[in-house]
Design an enzyme around this catalytic site. Structure first.
Site, short mmCIF file in Angstrom:
data_model
loop_
_atom_site.label_atom_id
_atom_site.label_comp_id
_atom_site.label_asym_id
_atom_site.label_seq_id
_atom_site.Cartn_x
_atom_site.Cartn_y
_atom_site.Cartn_z
N HIS A 111 72.82 46.47 75.39
CA HIS A 111 71.49 47.05 75.56
C HIS A 111 71.14 47.77 74.26
O HIS A 111 72.01 48.26 73.55
CB HIS A 111 71.54 48.03 76.74
N ASP A 188 79.72 51.71 77.94
CA ASP A 188 78.43 51.83 78.63
C ASP A 188 78.62 51.30 80.04
O ASP A 188 78.72 50.09 80.25
CB ASP A 188 77.37 51.03 77.86
N GLN A 191 75.71 49.49 84.19
CA GLN A 191 75.62 48.39 85.15
C GLN A 191 76.89 48.18 85.96
O GLN A 191 76.92 47.30 86.81
CB GLN A 191 75.27 47.09 84.41
N LYS A 214 70.39 54.33 88.44
CA LYS A 214 70.82 52.99 88.82
C LYS A 214 71.83 53.01 89.96
O LYS A 214 72.25 51.96 90.45
CB LYS A 214 71.42 52.26 87.61
N CYS A 352 65.59 44.78 77.02
CA CYS A 352 66.14 45.66 75.96
C CYS A 352 67.39 45.05 75.32
O CYS A 352 68.34 45.77 74.98
CB CYS A 352 66.44 47.04 76.51
#
Length: 394
Positions: A111, A188, A191, A214, A352
């Site tokens: 991202h 990261d 997700q 999220k 993104c």
């Protein structure tokens, strides 16, 4: 499968078919109730008062940190609340002391939030930035990291799961390479943390960044976990110090030194309640539920003429993020038709991830359908039927 009964906690699902959870999830009623209770019953600033409301608010805010630690298996290190994943990554990028020539390794799968901070350091601080390229299915080969991570590498920054293709990244294997070379590892988890069991001890990373919005929590919430809190705070102010004199200051211990100013108290309380909600469902159950729906979606879309699914097939190596294109149609047009004619909410465009889209030869991006614990088989079937009609009438 998670019972459909939980859908009553998400009233908007009675109006639309929501398949855009990779952008932001819905928040269940218990999360909203926890935030409303703060506003109605004990609204006060934290750490700045001895009256009863301030005491209750401060305790709830502290408890929110501890609940998140438990959720991540983070018995050690420091856990800091941020606004989102982007802020968490930037805290690391701007908080570490850099020297010209320091090497950062990242990937084209990332991202923009895990690319732009390192690009800025390359341009302003003179660091050496290397980007590992994935396969057409988004797969990253640990062997490529063995070549890219040299003895001069300061930090490796990778996603745990692609927000475009849905594939999981072999973080543990990459962590082992980092440790061999003395490099720090930033993951990261935007997700992954909301969708599968994540334990920082298993990941063996030095920094874990993710967003609350999220994972059923409110917008404007996020987390940075650090194995060793050695970065400099980005912002200084009220609450971040232990003592101040005309000659200088002493930073506060714990997460407070990184959370200067009045924090998002209601957001932290809501995020803690979201964690409790997910724990009650069981992250293993959430994972199995979404895997079954992902398999159903992949099989259904693959059977539609003119539709191309991008990314890996069903299995353990992916999450419930599915990108596809319809021949002869712009992804935005597909998404707009799904909304206007079928009340289906999906995301379209580059997500993104422009460098990845260039790598994949997808200048217009993709249509992306993404799942969460509240998604149902009916949602998936509705999408498949609607895309079939769109592709058949193109």
């Amino acid at each position: 499968m998670i019972p459909d009964g939980i859908r009553a906690d998400f009233p908007i699902l009675s109006e639309v078919c929501y398949l855009d959870s990779a952008a932001t999830s819905l928040s269940p009623e218990p999360v909203l109730a926890a935030m409303a209770e703060f506003e109605h019953v004990y609204r006060a600033n934290v750490g700045r008062g001895v009256h009863r409301l301030a005491q209750v608010a401060s305790q709830k805010f502290w408890d929110a940190h501890q609940k998140m630690r438990r959720f991540l298996g983070a018995g050690e290190g420091e856990l800091v609340f941020t606004r989102n994943t982007t802020e968490a990554i930037n805290l690391v990028a701007l908080g570490l002391p850099w020297r010209k020539g320091d090497r950062v390794v990242t990937t084209l799968l990332e991202h923009h939030s895990n690319l732009l901070p390192w690009m800025r350091l390359r341009d302003r601080a003179g660091i050496d930035l290397a980007m590992v390229a994935p396969s057409a299915e988004g797969i990253l080969d640990p062997g490529d990291f063995e070549e890219a991570i040299t003895p001069g590498t300061r930090l490796v920054a990778i996603t745990h799961a692609s927000n475009v293709l849905g594939n999981l990244v072999p973080v543990r294997e990459i962590a082992a390479i980092c440790h061999e070379q003395g490099a720090l590892l930033l993951v990261d988890g935007a997700q992954s943390v909301p969708h599968l069991p994540v334990d920082v001890r298993d990941l063996s990373c030095d920094f874990l960044c993710f967003s609350g919005h999220k994972m059923l929590g409110p917008t404007g919430t996020g987390v940075l976990w650090m194995r060793r809190p050695e970065i400099e705070p980005l912002m200084l102010g009220g609450g971040a110090v232990e003592a101040v004199t005309a000659a200088g200051y002493t930073l506060a211990a714990g997460p407070a030194r990184y959370e200067g100013g009045t924090p998002n108290i209601a957001g932290a309380i809501g995020l803690a309640r979201a964690v409790e909600y997910l724990e009650a469902l069981g992250m293993g159950e959430v994972r199995r539920h979404e895997q079954a729906l992902t398999r159903r979606m992949l099989d259904g879309l693959a059977g539609i003429g003119g539709v191309t699914v991008h990314g890996p097939g069903a299995g353990e190596g992916r999450i419930g993020v599915v990108s596809f294109t319809v021949a002869g149609m712009h992804p935005h047009d597909v998404a707009k038709i799904l909304d206007e004619e079928a009340d289906i909410m999906v995301r379209s465009g580059h997500h993104c991830c422009m460098p990845l889209m260039t790598r994949l030869g997808l200048p217009d991006g993709t249509v992306r359908a993404s799942l969460h614990c509240y998604s149902s088989a009916e949602d998936v079937d509705r999408l498949i039927a609607a895309v079939g009609e769109i592709a058949g009438g193109r």
